[in-house]
Design a protein around this motif. Structure first.
Motif, PDB file in Angstrom:
ATOM      1  N   ARG A  43       0.827  -1.210   0.000  1.00  0.00           N
ATOM      2  CA  ARG A  43       0.000   0.000   0.000  1.00  0.00           C
ATOM      3  C   ARG A  43       0.859   1.258   0.000  1.00  0.00           C
ATOM      4  NH1 ARG A  43      -5.179  -1.291   0.307  1.00  0.00           N
ATOM      5  NH2 ARG A  43      -5.845  -3.236   1.318  1.00  0.00           N
ATOM      6  N   ASN A  44       2.029   1.195   0.623  1.00  0.00           N
ATOM      7  CA  ASN A  44       2.926   2.356   0.622  1.00  0.00           C
ATOM      8  C   ASN A  44       3.479   2.656  -0.773  1.00  0.00           C
ATOM      9  OD1 ASN A  44       2.613   2.717   3.380  1.00  0.00           O
ATOM     10  ND2 ASN A  44       4.453   1.551   3.917  1.00  0.00           N
ATOM     11  N   VAL A  46       1.685   2.510  -3.565  1.00  0.00           N
ATOM     12  CA  VAL A  46       0.639   2.927  -4.486  1.00  0.00           C
ATOM     13  C   VAL A  46       0.825   4.373  -4.927  1.00  0.00           C
ATOM     14  CG1 VAL A  46      -1.834   3.301  -4.778  1.00  0.00           C
ATOM     15  CG2 VAL A  46      -1.013   1.250  -3.603  1.00  0.00           C
ATOM     16  N   LYS A  47       1.028   5.270  -3.984  1.00  0.00           N
ATOM     17  CA  LYS A  47       1.161   6.692  -4.337  1.00  0.00           C
ATOM     18  C   LYS A  47       2.354   6.936  -5.262  1.00  0.00           C
ATOM     19  CE  LYS A  47       1.608  11.349  -2.428  1.00  0.00           C
ATOM     20  NZ  LYS A  47       1.650  12.179  -1.195  1.00  0.00           N
ATOM     21  N   ASP A  59      -3.507  11.786  -3.320  1.00  0.00           N
ATOM     22  CA  ASP A  59      -3.805  11.794  -1.902  1.00  0.00           C
ATOM     23  C   ASP A  59      -4.123  10.369  -1.459  1.00  0.00           C
ATOM     24  OD1 ASP A  59      -4.333  12.619   0.651  1.00  0.00           O
ATOM     25  OD2 ASP A  59      -6.354  13.367   0.227  1.00  0.00           O
ATOM     26  N   ASP A  60      -3.363   9.857  -0.496  1.00  0.00           N
ATOM     27  CA  ASP A  60      -3.492   8.479  -0.033  1.00  0.00           C
ATOM     28  C   ASP A  60      -4.282   8.453   1.278  1.00  0.00           C
ATOM     29  OD1 ASP A  60      -3.209   5.872   0.767  1.00  0.00           O
ATOM     30  OD2 ASP A  60      -1.037   5.788   0.531  1.00  0.00           O
ATOM     31  N   ASN A  61      -5.507   7.957   1.211  1.00  0.00           N
ATOM     32  CA  ASN A  61      -6.381   7.924   2.392  1.00  0.00           C
ATOM     33  C   ASN A  61      -6.546   6.489   2.873  1.00  0.00           C
ATOM     34  OD1 ASN A  61      -7.249  10.807   2.243  1.00  0.00           O
ATOM     35  ND2 ASN A  61      -8.041  10.107   0.268  1.00  0.00           N
ATOM     36  N   ARG A  62      -6.281   6.256   4.154  1.00  0.00           N
ATOM     37  CA  ARG A  62      -6.398   4.913   4.707  1.00  0.00           C
ATOM     38  C   ARG A  62      -7.166   4.952   6.027  1.00  0.00           C
ATOM     39  NH1 ARG A  62      -0.379   2.284   3.908  1.00  0.00           N
ATOM     40  NH2 ARG A  62       0.350   3.770   2.346  1.00  0.00           N
ATOM     41  N   GLN A  71      -7.945   1.332   1.740  1.00  0.00           N
ATOM     42  CA  GLN A  71      -7.178   2.401   1.092  1.00  0.00           C
ATOM     43  C   GLN A  71      -7.938   2.972  -0.092  1.00  0.00           C
ATOM     44  OE1 GLN A  71      -3.457   1.083  -0.634  1.00  0.00           O
ATOM     45  NE2 GLN A  71      -2.533   3.118  -0.475  1.00  0.00           N
ATOM     46  N   VAL A  73      -7.347   6.178  -2.938  1.00  0.00           N
ATOM     47  CA  VAL A  73      -6.455   7.234  -3.415  1.00  0.00           C
ATOM     48  C   VAL A  73      -7.232   8.162  -4.346  1.00  0.00           C
ATOM     49  CG1 VAL A  73      -4.302   5.948  -3.180  1.00  0.00           C
ATOM     50  CG2 VAL A  73      -5.629   5.718  -5.264  1.00  0.00           C
TER      51      VAL A  73
END
Length: 348
Positions: A43-44, A46-47, A59-62, A71, A73
């Motif tokens: 997941r880290n 992805v951005k 913007d990475d929202n979790r 997650q 994005v």
């Protein structure tokens, strides 16, 4: 329970109607810490992956879901469209050989044992929360093998099409001993990104990749990167019939032209060229040249139909022209298809 949710161990007694549970009767934990850590690492990535493909303002929202995470994005795509994508990490299957399957589970269980109702709920709940797309990712090491961006509104139809394709393959015996429908993974609706278990199994993931509006983000050229092969010029647009004009001129005028072409995945080209190892794959030719870029990658059914290795062969320029223009080109392409299908089957 939401897809991807894994209950903490201390919730099991309440679920099972017990106030306490000793170590002998306590169920095993389904997720190991190593698995959870691997998920977080993926997941880290992805951005930075999206940014490397030209997405901006990512913007990475979790949020926590049990011990795992959900997650979403949001970003602006290279075409300028603002998206909000729910991320779903895929699982792969292998048995003592390279993985043959990549698939994404959409939900762990059905609602009222109704597939259509469940898919509609998945779509509606996502859209109600502002999600426009699902981003299906197959992690590998520090990157992703597959990255499919698909419109949430089309998810039920894509699933249904994969389900029907799988049913047809099973009914016609093209999946060998496989009798379980791809899309109906037990009681879990699932979308497939890859299946190479049989020569025809690719038809199921092909439904997704060929669906209008689905984007293969791995095929996008990295920002600032370039193909190791240089410009690719081996599809139909370099095989037009020669002009009948015989006249010429000295110091001809230079003109600017706007060019339209079909985008191809350079990984397919590399795979096919590596497979050929410098030798024309046309069985009636099989000549070799001692320099790179000698072979063209020929799309048997045309690149607009499928940019997949099963549809491609590496052949010399003479055979490439024959495959497009010879009077017996249909027979030539039938033989080339057998070569490509056999090679694709052997690779799995």
């Amino acid at each position: 329970m939401r897809s991807g949710a894994f209950l903490p161990v201390d919730t099991y007694p309440a679920i099972m109607g017990k106030s306490t549970m000793d170590a002998k009767t306590k169920p095993r934990q389904f997720r190991t810490q190593e698995s959870l850590q691997a998920e977080r690492r993926s997941r880290n990535l992805v951005k930075p992956f999206l940014e490397s493909r030209g997405f901006v303002a990512v913007d990475d929202n979790r949020r926590p879901v049990g011990e795992a995470e959900s997650q979403t994005v949001s970003a602006t795509s290279p075409s300028g469209t603002r998206i909000s994508a729910r991320v779903r990490l895929c699982w792969r299957y292998q048995r003592g050989k390279p993985e043959t399957i990549s698939a994404a589970q959409l939900r762990a269980r059905l609602t009222d044992d109704d597939w259509d109702l469940t898919l509609s709920e998945i779509r509606d709940r996502a859209m109600e929360s502002g999600v426009t797309h699902f981003l299906l990712l197959q992690p590998r090491g520090d990157g992703f093998d597959f990255a499919a961006l698909l419109p949430v509104a089309d998810v039920p139809r894509i699933w249904r099409a994969q389900c029907e394709t799988s049913e047809s393959l099973i009914a016609t015996g093209k999946l060998g001993r496989i009798r379980k429908n791809h899309a109906k993974n037990g009681g879990s609706p699932t979308l497939y990104l890859k299946d190479t278990r049989t020569p025809d199994a690719h038809a199921v993931p092909d439904v997704l990749w060929s669906w209008p509006g689905v984007s293969d983000l791995c095929s996008l050229q990295e920002v600032g990167g370039e193909s190791p092969f240089g410009p690719i010029d081996d599809t139909l647009d370099d095989l037009q019939a020669p002009s009948p004009a015989a006249a010429g001129s000295d110091s001809p005028e230079r003109r600017t032209a706007e060019r339209s072409y079909v985008k191809r995945d350079d990984r397919v080209r590399r795979q096919v060229l590596d497979r050929a190892d410098g030798v024309c794959e046309n069985p009636t030719c099989s000549i070799r040249a001692p320099f790179p870029s000698f072979l063209d990658v020929h799309h048997i059914f045309g690149v607009e139909t499928s940019d997949r290795a099963w549809n491609c062969v590496a052949i010399c320029p003479n055979c490439h022209r024959a495959a497009h223009y010879a009077p017996d080109r249909s027979a030539i392409n039938e033989e080339l298809l057998r070569v490509a299908s056999r090679a694709d089957h052997e690779a799995t």
